[in-house]
Every structure is written in structure tokens, then in C-alpha cells.
Design a protein around this motif. Structure first.
Motif, PDB file in Angstrom:
ATOM      1  N   GLN A  71       0.835  -1.205   0.000  1.00 21.87           N
ATOM      2  CA  GLN A  71       0.000   0.000   0.000  1.00 21.87           C
ATOM      3  C   GLN A  71       0.873   1.259   0.000  1.00 21.87           C
ATOM      4  O   GLN A  71       0.575   2.235  -0.689  1.00 21.87           O
ATOM      5  N   TRP A  74       2.410   1.824  -3.330  1.00 21.75           N
ATOM      6  CA  TRP A  74       1.411   2.314  -4.288  1.00 21.75           C
ATOM      7  C   TRP A  74       1.297   3.831  -4.204  1.00 21.75           C
ATOM      8  O   TRP A  74       1.083   4.506  -5.218  1.00 21.75           O
ATOM      9  N   MET A  78       1.545   6.413  -7.199  1.00 22.93           N
ATOM     10  CA  MET A  78       0.561   7.471  -7.464  1.00 22.93           C
ATOM     11  C   MET A  78       1.257   8.835  -7.563  1.00 22.93           C
ATOM     12  O   MET A  78       0.892   9.674  -8.388  1.00 22.93           O
ATOM     13  N   LEU A 162      -9.336  10.562  -1.953  1.00 19.70           N
ATOM     14  CA  LEU A 162      -9.951   9.234  -2.097  1.00 19.70           C
ATOM     15  C   LEU A 162      -9.228   8.179  -1.261  1.00 19.70           C
ATOM     16  O   LEU A 162      -9.845   7.361  -0.605  1.00 19.70           O
ATOM     17  N   ARG A 163      -7.924   8.201  -1.291  1.00 24.39           N
ATOM     18  CA  ARG A 163      -7.173   7.129  -0.632  1.00 24.39           C
ATOM     19  C   ARG A 163      -6.859   7.441   0.824  1.00 24.39           C
ATOM     20  O   ARG A 163      -6.398   6.569   1.555  1.00 24.39           O
TER      21      ARG A 163
END
Lengths: 353, 288, 93
Positions: A71, A74, A78, A162-163
Motif C-alpha cells: 500500500q 502504491w 501514485m 480518495l485514498r
């Protein structure tokens, strides 16, 4: 022996995990969690003969850390997708860098926010690109904003809408108000491109940053984890050099490269931090328990790093307070510190009414 | 810490330390019939503590700590120490447990198959499970149900049931006082009294059970049953799970399998008797 | 700005499980779950053949879908591709 010392000895590899009494694990697990080192420990003693409940708990911790690491990486991906089209070059710092470079301290290491370093003149472009890609300011507060921009070494923290993950965009590794002044441009110049396309700091700069972060930029909360990072970074470099850097692989002796790194650290006023990190990591993780060569100051730091009881509770409140005040003192000239605390206090006061 | 106790609930071994004797004695009473293995290392540590030394005696207030903490959690008066212990134990499981997919749901079982009831506080899932547990069902838990990613089975977490407000009288009418804890009146969650699960439910707590029904109860309104699709059940259960995201693909696999293999319904009911009969009605129709 | 081409995730990176009318997608890179409806899984499958833009995608999908009015289809697909980009499931190249 206290649980936190047992933890240190297990990490150092000078205590056999199979020799612990079953109930000794109560304290070891509690302090390892409190220091965010449980999954690190789980990797370090993977395969040892352990009581079944401990073996299962550590397997859980390793699996969860694998998910968390993916995670965190990621978020780096991003950031790359947001910044690359805008032409902003960035270097991964701390946990994400260790994971991207697959360093020995990475397995099980907890990674919080994504920390990246960009050139100072690239900050506005980075900010705009991140906001376009869905990151937003955590705090809308004017004082905090101005404070960050004027005095800190990063943009105010951004969070992805969002994340729900934070990114800290740094333009230097410690605040410009702090007395040591590392040369960020030189760090960016020497950064290494990994085969996976991410940039990370040169091994020397990685170690210097780790030491700076440990001592010069914090109240030593989470210090044991940072010291373990430092230990792993130095051991790793000693063992294999770095094929991507300008240092011949394995060609330098330990003392020679340590000398090189220290010279670079001294240039930036970070010599004492690196020296102290070296002493402490040697005392805790190499000749665990051999504290004879530590100075009085080193011993205070060691006491602070190990101030936790077998229930995972913080101990030595006065020592902790002293380190907290010290962390603000180091980051800000005294007059600015007074103004900072005054503004914070007035706002707290107003909120209370 | 000055006082401590070790409690095993389902797969979790707790170690609970306290600055006061009271909460530990109350826990000792509630959990006296649970299996005890003093050599087993703890999976989770809970601390009940005074944040200033004098606060152990002077207007004693219980702070909740442990491996995982909620930074701004308000302390509770010592008279509610048992509630503090319960909250501390829940917190460690909710934030720390990684072996199974953790659902905020109650569950009961019969013939090695389980009914999982998921809902927010006030949905009545806890009361329904407690009452079903006194009516021919094995109580698996009133707060958390664990799904084993490897097998897809449901695992029990039968802590002492936390009865609230009206549910207290409903259960008091059915069980003897020996199975009830002290009444904690006027807590931040209302009146609370704990129910000790039946001995056979505690004895069976390690036995996995196949999920047979997924129910989303809603207390209040006319009796109603509505079938819901796999996608909706999936979304509701990700929201009811505290560790779905942390488990990664293991959680994804467990949850997709659960909603595919288990029929899911919402049920609305005006009172517990109706709720129980709706559960029995759906149970009779459930595929086996 | 020209209509960009989009690239799908590498092989084996996504695990797609149909759940009734929806599909749950687990992205092994991000560890995130996405719940999507038709035609998202079909778009991802069509992109697996190689990066392409919305018009190219409309052509690929025309074989299996009844896409009335080509201009409309490309506009709709552009929107869907932007949504998939926000989820990180596809990436403009």
C-alpha cells in the motif's frame, strides 16, 4: 531482563528466540508493538523455534506488513503518475525508499506517510500537480500554513481525498531553521536511480538523513526503530557497497567509508548526529549490552530509547519531557520557539472558551 | 501493573493489567468458566490506568490503553471499570487482529452452521444473539465474528455479552443472577449489564462453523424480510469490518467467498420475539 | 489535449470476482478493492490486448457490444477511462 532489552537483543541476534520462556513474550510483543517493531522482529527471527501462539502472531504480523508495504509503495506510484507528467523529479525518502530499494531494514518496517524530496524551485510545480491529482491540504489554518512555508522543510501535509493517505513533500531533509544545514541540491545530484524507476538517496546521504531524523529532527519518539534503520543501513553498505553509486563495490574498508560519510555529515553540521547514531547502534545492536564506550550524553539517549516497561508503557516522564523540549529547541531558534508556543497556546485558549 | 488477569476469548489471549483491583475482580467473575492456560503468551495487552498517581484514589478515573490506543478516548469512572475493560479488549481486537477477517457482527450456530448478524449499534444484533443463545442456539459472539480466510468458516468470539438498556430486563427474565455481572447504570452507552455465555457455548468456542445465513437486522418498524444481492452484502460487510483493508487479498478472497456462498437478507422487526421468529423462519428455508 | 491512450495493469495484477450484477476487483499493486459495474471489466479486458485510446477501445468493444453511434460511445468510454484512471486501474501513456 526488561522486555525492551530482550527485544533489542533479539533484533541484534545475540539472544536465541527459542530460549525465551513462553511468558517472556508478553512483554516483548507489547514493547515491539509500542516501538512499531513487531513485524521487523517477526522477519528477524523468522524460522526460530517459538511457542505456537507466538509463531502464529508473528506470521500474522509479517503478512500484514507485506500488505502495508504494498500500500505504501502504491502511494509512491501514485506520486510518480502525478508528478512525472509535470516534469517534477523526486527522490523517495525513509520507509518508502527502503522498500523501493529492497534494503535489509525494509521487511516488516512500518511506513507512515509518503516522504519525498524535490528541488526547492520545483515545489510550486509539485504542489500544483499533486492537487490536480486529488491531494488536498490537511489544514486550512493560515498560521499553520504560513508556519510550514516559512520555517519548515516541507509543504504543509497533503492528503489524498480518495485514498486518505498523506504525502510530505520536502525540499530539504531537516528544517531550514534548525542549525545543521544539509545541502539538499547535492543530495538530489547524488541520488541513485533504481531499476524500478524510483530515485533514492545515495547510501551515505541515506545514513546521514536517518541519523539527522533520529536526533536532530524529533523528540526521539520511535527512536529505537530509527536506530534499527541506521544499523541496517550501515551494515548493508558495509556488506555490499552499492553498485549504483560512485563507491567501488566492497572496495572500501568499513572505517574508510565511515570516514567518508562522516566527512560529508560534518560538512553539513550533522557530524555529531552520525557519530552518536554510530555509537548507539553499535552498543545496542552489535555488542548488545556493552555500553562501556558510551559517553554520558550517549547514555542519556540510550536511556530515552529504552524508556518502556514490560506492559509497553512509557517510563521516565522527565527524561521524555526533556527530549520533547529539546526537539523544539533544535528545530527553531529560541525566539521563534517562544512565538510558536505562544501562538499555539493562544489558539488552544480561544478554542477552550 | 499492580493487578492483572489473563483471559482467552475465541482465538485471542488477552493480558489485562489494572491500577485497581476492582475491574480485575469483576473480569475474574465474568470469565471464571473460560479455559485458562497460564503458560500461553498473550496476543493482546490491555491497560487500565490512572494518568496521574493520585487519580488512583482521588476521583479515580480509568484510562484505557494497551497495544493500540485511541488518542483522545475519555476515561471512565472506576465504577464503570468493567466497561473500560470491555472497551479495551474490543479495541485491541478491532485494531490489532490480523489472522481472520473481523466482522462487527454477532453470530449464533446450530448443527454446525451459523447465522451471522451484522449491524450498527442499536440494530439489536447483540440482544438477538443473546436471546437466541438461550433458545436452542450456540452463542458465538455478540460483537465480533471472525472469518477464517483459509477455510471460509466462521469462528466464535464469545466474550461476556454486553446487554444494554431494555435488553437487560429481557435477559434477566430468562437467566439466573449467577450468569449476570453487576448493573452499570448511566454509562455513556446507557445502562449495561454483562451476560456470561452458557457453559456449552464457551466450551465450543474453538469449533469453526460454516456460515449459512447473513442477516442485517434493523430494530423498529413492521416485520420485513428483504433479500439482498452479493454486491450489496459485500459493501455492507466491508463497512462492518475493522481489518478488511489491512488483510489485503486474503480479506478480499474471504469476503467474496462469504457473500457468494451465503444468502443475505435485511430484516426489520418491532420486538425481540418477532426478530427471533424471523431468524427461525429464514433458517428453515436456508439451503443446507 | 489529444485523446490519450491508456494502458491496463500488467498480467496477473488484477483479481476480478463477479458478484451478481457487480464485479469486485482486487488490485494486487495497490491492495485496493474496487466495486464496478459493466462495462468496466470489459474495458479492462479489451485493454489487455495493448494500450489504446477511447476510439480504438470503442472499435475493440464493438465486436461484443452493441454500441450505437460511434461518437457517443467514444465519449462515454473516455469518461469511464478517466474513472478507471482515478482508481489507478489504468494509466494514460
Amino acid at each position: 531482563m526488561s522486555a525492551i532489552r530482550t527485544l533489542v537483543e533479539l533484533l541484534a541476534g545475540c539472544r536465541n528466540a527459542a530460549d525465551l520462556a513462553p511468558r517472556e513474550w508478553d512483554g516483548v510483543i507489547a514493547v515491539a508493538r509500542a516501538e512499531a517493531l513487531l513485524a521487523t522482529l517477526a522477519h528477524r527471527i523468522d524460522g526460530a523455534a517459538l511457542p505456537e501462539p507466538v509463531a502464529r502472531l508473528l506470521a500474522d504480523a509479517r503478512a500484514a506488513a507485506d500488505v502495508a508495504t504494498a500500500q505504501a509503495l502504491w502511494e509512491a506510484e501514485m506520486a510518480r503518475r502525478a508528478l512525472a507528467p509535470a516534469g517534477v523529479d523526486f527522490v523517495l525518502l525513509k520507509g518508502a525508499a527502503y522498500a523501493a530499494a529492497d534494503l535489509p531494514c525494509a521487511p516488516g518496517r512500518q511506513i507512515g506517510d509518503l516522504d519525498i524530496l524535490v528541488a526547492r524551485d520545483a515545489l510550486p510545480g509539485a504542489e500544483a500537480a499533486l492537487i490536480t491529482a486529488g491531494w488536498e491540504w490537511v489544514k486550512e489554518d493560515v498560521y499553520d500554513d504560513a508556519y510550514y512555508r516559512d520555517h519548515m522543510h516541507e509543504l504543509p501535509p497533503l492528503i489524498h481525498k480518495l485514498r486518505d493517505r498523506m504525502i510530505d513533500v520536502h525540499h530539504t531533509i531537516i528544517p531550514p531553521t534548525a542549525r545543521p544545514s544539509p545541502d539538499a541540491a547535492s543530495m538530489l545530484d547524488r541520488a541513485i536511480m533504481l531499476p524500478n524507476g524510483y530515485k533514492v538517496l545515495h547510501p551515505f546521504d541515506r545514513m546521514i538523513h536517518c541519523a539527522a531524523h533520529l536526533f536532530a529532527d524529533g523528540d526521539l519518539a520511535g527512536g529505537l526503530r530509527n536506530l534499527w534503520d541506521f544499523h541496517c543501513l550501515t551494515r548493508d553498505f558495509q556488506a555490499r557497497g552499492d553498485g549504483d553509486s560512485d563507491t567501488p563495490e566492497g572496495a572500501l574498508g568499513y572505517d574508510a567509508w565511515l570516514g567518508d560519510m562522516r566527512a560529508r555529515a560534518r560538512l553539513w553540521g550533522l557530524g555529531p548526529a552520525v557519530r552518536r547514531a554510530s555509537h548507539l547502534s553499535a552498543a545496542l545492536f552489535e555488542n548488545a549490552g556493552d555500553y562501556r564506550r558510551l559517553s554520558l550524553g550517549d547514555r542519556l539517549f540510550r536511556a530515552r530509547l529504552l524508556a518502556r516497561d514490560d506492559w509497553g508503557r512509557e517510563t521516565r516522564p522527565f527524561l521524555r519531557l526533556a527530549f520533547y523540549i529539546r526537539s523544539h529547541w533544535l528545530r527553531m531558534p529560541p525566539l521563534m520557539l517562544a512565538r510558536h508556543l505562544w501562538t499555539k497556546w493562544r489558539k488552544g485558549h480561544a478554542a477552550a472558551r | 501493573m499492580r493487578h492483572s488477569i489473563r483471559i482467552a476469548v475465541g482465538p485471542v489471549q488477552f493480558r489485562i493489567g489494572s491500577d485497581w483491583a476492582g475491574p480485575v475482580a469483576a473480569l475474574g467473575h465474568l470469565y471464571a468458566g473460560y479455559p485458562q492456560d497460564d503458560t500461553r503468551p498473550a496476543d493482546a495487552t490491555v491497560r487500565l490506568y490512572a494518568n496521574r498517581p493520585w487519580r488512583r484514589w482521588l476521583r479515580p478515573s480509568v484510562h484505557i490503553g494497551g497495544d493500540y490506543i485511541v488518542p483522545d478516548a475519555l476515561p471512565l469512572p472506576l465504577s464503570m471499570g468493567l466497561l473500560a475493560a470491555e472497551m479495551g479488549m474490543n479495541l485491541q481486537v478491532a485494531l490489532g487482529w490480523r489472522r481472520h477477517l473481523l466482522l462487527h457482527a454477532s453470530a449464533v450456530a446450530r448443527d454446525d452452521r451459523s447465522v451471522i448478524l451484522s449491524g450498527a449499534s442499536g440494530s439489536g444484533k447483540s440482544t438477538l444473539a443473546a436471546l437466541l443463545g438461550e433458545s436452542g442456539w450456540r452463542l458465538m459472539g455478540d460483537e465480533f465474528t471472525l472469518i477464517d480466510p483459509a477455510s471460509g468458516d466462521a469462528l466464535a468470539f464469545p466474550r461476556a455479552v454486553s446487554l444494554k438498556n431494555e435488553a437487560i430486563a429481557e435477559v434477566e427474565a430468562r437467566v439466573g443472577p449467577a450468569r449476570l455481572g453487576p448493573l452499570l447504570a448511566g454509562t455513556p452507552k446507557g445502562d449495561i449489564r454483562h451476560l456470561i455465555p452458557r457453559a456449552d457455548a464457551v466450551a465450543a468456542m474453538h469449533e469453526p462453523v460454516r456460515p449459512a445465513l447473513l442477516l442485517f437486522p434493523q430494530f423498529g418498524g413492521a416485520p420485513a424480510i428483504e433479500r439482498i444481492g452479493q454486491g450489496e452484502a459485500f459493501v455492507r460487510l466491508t463497512e462492518a469490518s475493522t481489518n478488511y483493508i489491512a488483510l489485503g487479498e486474503a480479506g478480499f478472497a474471504a469476503l467474496t467467498r462469504l457473500v457468494r456462498e451465503t444468502p443475505a437478507f435485511t430484516i426489520a422487526y418491532p420486538d425481540s420475539a418477532t426478530g427471533m421468529s424471523l431468524v427461525e423462519q429464514l433458517w428453515a428455508l436456508a439451503p443446507r | 489535449m489529444a485523446d490519450p491512450a491508456y494502458r491496463a495493469a500488467g498480467e496477473g495484477m488484477l483479481r476480478i470476482e463477479p458478484l451478481g450484477e457487480l464485479a469486485a476487483i482486487f488490485d494486487r499493486r495497490s491492495q485496493q478493492t474496487h466495486l464496478v459495474t459493466q462495462p468496466m471489466p470489459e474495458i479492462l479486458a479489451a485493454l489487455a490486448a495493448g494500450p489504446c485510446d477511447a476510439a480504438g477501445l470503442a472499435a475493440r468493444l464493438a465486436d461484443s457490444f452493441d454500441l450505437d453511434g460511434e461518437g457517443d460511445a467514444a465519449a462515454i468510454l473516455t469518461e469511464r477511462l478517466q474513472e478507471l484512471t482515478a482508481m489507478g486501474l489504468v494509466e494514460p501513456v
